[in-house]
Motif scaffolding. Structure first.
Motif, short mmCIF file in Angstrom:
data_model
loop_
_atom_site.label_atom_id
_atom_site.label_comp_id
_atom_site.label_asym_id
_atom_site.label_seq_id
_atom_site.Cartn_x
_atom_site.Cartn_y
_atom_site.Cartn_z
N ASN A 14 65.77 -19.64 -58.91
CA ASN A 14 64.84 -19.32 -57.86
C ASN A 14 65.55 -19.47 -56.50
O ASN A 14 66.06 -20.51 -56.18
CB ASN A 14 63.71 -20.33 -57.99
N ARG A 16 64.09 -18.92 -53.58
CA ARG A 16 63.12 -19.07 -52.50
C ARG A 16 63.47 -20.23 -51.55
O ARG A 16 63.38 -20.09 -50.34
CB ARG A 16 61.73 -19.28 -53.08
N SER A 17 63.87 -21.37 -52.13
CA SER A 17 64.19 -22.53 -51.28
C SER A 17 65.37 -22.22 -50.36
O SER A 17 65.36 -22.59 -49.19
CB SER A 17 64.60 -23.75 -52.10
N GLN A 51 72.09 -21.58 -60.22
CA GLN A 51 71.78 -22.74 -61.07
C GLN A 51 71.79 -22.26 -62.50
O GLN A 51 71.88 -21.06 -62.77
CB GLN A 51 70.43 -23.33 -60.69
N PRO A 122 71.53 -35.64 -65.84
CA PRO A 122 72.27 -35.19 -64.67
C PRO A 122 72.39 -36.24 -63.54
O PRO A 122 71.59 -37.18 -63.48
CB PRO A 122 71.43 -34.00 -64.18
N VAL A 150 71.91 -32.22 -57.87
CA VAL A 150 71.40 -32.21 -59.25
C VAL A 150 72.35 -31.35 -60.09
O VAL A 150 72.39 -30.15 -59.98
CB VAL A 150 69.90 -31.79 -59.35
N GLU A 190 69.84 -26.92 -48.91
CA GLU A 190 68.47 -26.42 -48.72
C GLU A 190 67.41 -27.42 -49.17
O GLU A 190 66.22 -27.22 -48.94
CB GLU A 190 68.30 -25.08 -49.46
N LYS A 191 67.84 -28.52 -49.81
CA LYS A 191 66.91 -29.56 -50.26
C LYS A 191 67.29 -30.90 -49.68
O LYS A 191 66.87 -31.94 -50.18
CB LYS A 191 66.93 -29.62 -51.80
N ALA B 70 56.74 -25.49 -48.97
CA ALA B 70 58.14 -25.14 -49.23
C ALA B 70 58.78 -24.37 -48.07
O ALA B 70 59.99 -24.35 -47.95
CB ALA B 70 58.24 -24.32 -50.52
N PHE B 74 61.98 -29.48 -46.51
CA PHE B 74 63.17 -29.17 -47.29
C PHE B 74 63.70 -30.37 -48.06
O PHE B 74 64.81 -30.83 -47.88
CB PHE B 74 64.23 -28.53 -46.39
N ILE B 75 62.84 -30.87 -48.94
CA ILE B 75 63.23 -31.90 -49.92
C ILE B 75 62.64 -31.43 -51.25
O ILE B 75 61.79 -30.53 -51.27
CB ILE B 75 62.69 -33.30 -49.52
N PRO B 76 63.09 -31.99 -52.37
CA PRO B 76 62.57 -31.52 -53.66
C PRO B 76 61.06 -31.71 -53.81
O PRO B 76 60.52 -32.75 -53.43
CB PRO B 76 63.34 -32.36 -54.68
N LEU B 93 57.38 -22.45 -59.80
CA LEU B 93 58.76 -22.38 -59.28
C LEU B 93 58.86 -21.25 -58.26
O LEU B 93 59.49 -21.41 -57.21
CB LEU B 93 59.76 -22.18 -60.42
N ASN B 94 58.23 -20.13 -58.55
CA ASN B 94 58.26 -19.01 -57.61
C ASN B 94 57.56 -19.35 -56.30
O ASN B 94 57.92 -18.85 -55.24
CB ASN B 94 57.62 -17.77 -58.21
N GLN B 123 67.09 -29.16 -65.06
CA GLN B 123 66.93 -29.82 -63.77
C GLN B 123 65.52 -29.66 -63.20
O GLN B 123 65.11 -30.45 -62.37
CB GLN B 123 67.97 -29.31 -62.76
N PRO B 197 67.30 -39.53 -65.87
CA PRO B 197 66.60 -40.39 -64.91
C PRO B 197 65.13 -40.62 -65.27
O PRO B 197 64.48 -39.76 -65.85
CB PRO B 197 66.71 -39.59 -63.60
#
Lengths: 210, 251
Positions: A14, A16-17, A51, A122, A150, A190-191, B70, B74-76, B93-94, B123, B197
């Motif tokens: 994806n 998008r991010s 990814q 991971p 990740v 980006e994250k 989003a 800008f963090i997970p 996800l999209n 992930q 994790p």
């Protein structure tokens, strides 16, 4: 005239991010997501994300016939590889029982081998990036800053002069490589909150001197 | 050194945050975008959105929320609650989610986790486990802790890791809502059983509980809702507290 930033879309994950963060870092830029070689070659800057597994990535690059354009633009324009977009630039990955990569730079991609039980695979989360070589993309970013990672595989370029930053996780691995036109990182800018946005802002204003 | 993560969780009902506090600088405590922005500024390492919308036809309400968050945070971002199919995962996800938490659906159809990991990558696949102590072991429960499944939590975590889960979100149903701290014994058993994790959840009432989850439970990340929602503590405060105890955090 506003610049065009092309994000290479080869169907792996994806985007998008990546698009959101680039657009946020460069509000006036035209950010496009594309697999078309002519759009990629006419863009001012290239972002090569990715990814998933190495073999699938290489398959998708072949299927979209992107290998030549990646090779060409990586030496001609400001080029940013992210995560898998760093790994596939090297020679060979141990992933999927061994996968030949693009070989723009010689080197290996290896899997983390947990040395102690607390080394989870991971490698996921915020880790420190130690800058070993100055570069315009590190402007305003202190060595030791944390970025979001990740991944289960890491890169080992043969030429130590390529390595721009390293990170510790059971061993010292390559967090970023750089040349005169290319910057590729294992982490996800980006994250990576404000630090990541700073790196992206540095990328969109980067004027490589050949 | 890899930092231990602090993850605030937002309960979202029909697109609105429930149980939200009235932060001084937030106009609308029910707006997930404003709260996410605030948590990001405070230094949250990730944000989890738990969709508690009861009727499935109103689940779509979360999609525009994730899209908006989003576009500027800008963090997970992780989305959980009501994820039942590959199509549900793809939609989230999209919309801009980085990870999707699968709970009940994994129990009824464990191969969903396998298929999702193959299709989207490990992930982004989090398996959420709600466990409760029954005699000497921990058992998986569904429907908010009301329905027993007879499945052993530790074996289940191990199986989910084998199926390709990238992370485990572990909630103790005994501790959830008590403010008495995580079930650190359970967390410790799971973290040693799997090599992926583990996020500890359920029971946080103060900052020492977060430290205990990491130091005693061995958690890689800690998730809390109410202590942050109700403004009892700021995330920055929580991080400083952990840092003072020698726990690596992103400050």
């Amino acid at each position: 005239m506003s610049q065009t930033i092309a994000i290479i879309d080869y169907g792996m994950g994806n985007l998008r991010s990546v698009k959101n963060a680039l657009q946020y870092a460069a509000p006036n830029a035209r950010v496009i997501v594309t697999a078309k070689p002519h759009q990629i070659s006419s863009a001012d800057r290239i972002v090569f994300p990715g990814q998933g597994a190495a073999r699938e990535c290489m398959g998708a690059i072949a299927q979209h016939q992107l290998s030549a354009i990646i090779r060409q633009t990586a030496t001609e324009k400001p080029f940013l590889g992210i995560c898998m977009g760093l790994q596939v630039l090297l020679t060979h990955s141990a992933e999927n029982c061994g996968t030949p990569l693009l070989n723009l730079h010689s080197g290996q991609v290896k899997r983390f081998e947990p040395t102690t039980p607390d080394v989870k695979i991971p490698h996921m989360g915020w880790n420190q990036v130690n800058i070993v070589q100055d570069h315009p993309l590190w402007a305003g970013i202190k060595t030791g800053s944390r970025f979001y990672f990740v991944h289960s595989y890491y890169t080992q370029p043969n030429d130590p002069a390529l390595i721009s930053a390293t990170t510790e996780y059971s061993l010292t691995f390559t967090a970023a490589i750089a040349t005169s036109t290319l910057f590729a990182c294992q982490f996800h800018p980006e994250k990576s909150a404000d630090t990541g946005l700073q790196l992206l802002r540095n990328f969109v204003s980067w004027q490589p001197t050949h | 050194m890899l930092a231990k993560r602090i993850i605030p969780c937002l309960d979202v009902d029909q697109g609105r945050v429930v149980k939200g506090v009235k932060f001084i600088d937030i106009r609308d405590a029910g707006d997930p975008v404003e709260i996410a922005r605030r948590y990001n500024t405070e230094g949250a390492d990730e944000i989890t959105f738990l969709d508690i919308t009861a009727s499935s036809d109103q689940r779509e309400t979360l999609v525009p929320v994730i899209e908006k968050v989003a576009a500027e945070v800008f963090i997970p971002l992780t989305v959980g609650g009501g994820i039942r199919s590959l199509e549900d995962i793809r939609r989230m996800l999209n919309a801009g989610a980085d990870k999707v938490a699968i709970n009940t659906a994994a129990i009824f159809k464990p191969t969903l986790v396998q298929q999702a990991a193959e299709r989207f990558g490990s992930q982004c696949i989090v398996v959420a486990i709600d466990a409760k102590q029954v005699d000497k072991h921990w058992e998986i429960f569904t429907h908010g802790g009301r329905k027993a499944t007879g499945i052993d939590a530790i074996e289940w975590a191990d199986r989910m890791a084998t199926y390709g889960a990238g992370e485990i979100l572990l909630t103790s149903m005994d501790q959830d809502g008590t403010k008495a701290g995580f079930d650190n014994q359970l967390t410790q058993r799971i973290t040693t059983a799997v090599s992926i994790p583990v996020i500890a959840s359920g029971g946080v009432g103060n900052l020492q509980h977060l430290a205990d989850g990491i130091q005693q439970g061995g958690a890689d990340a800690v998730l809390a809702a109410s202590i942050f929602h109700f403004g009892t503590y700021h995330i920055a405060q929580a991080k400083q507290f952990l840092a003072d105890q020698g726990i690596p955090v992103r400050l």
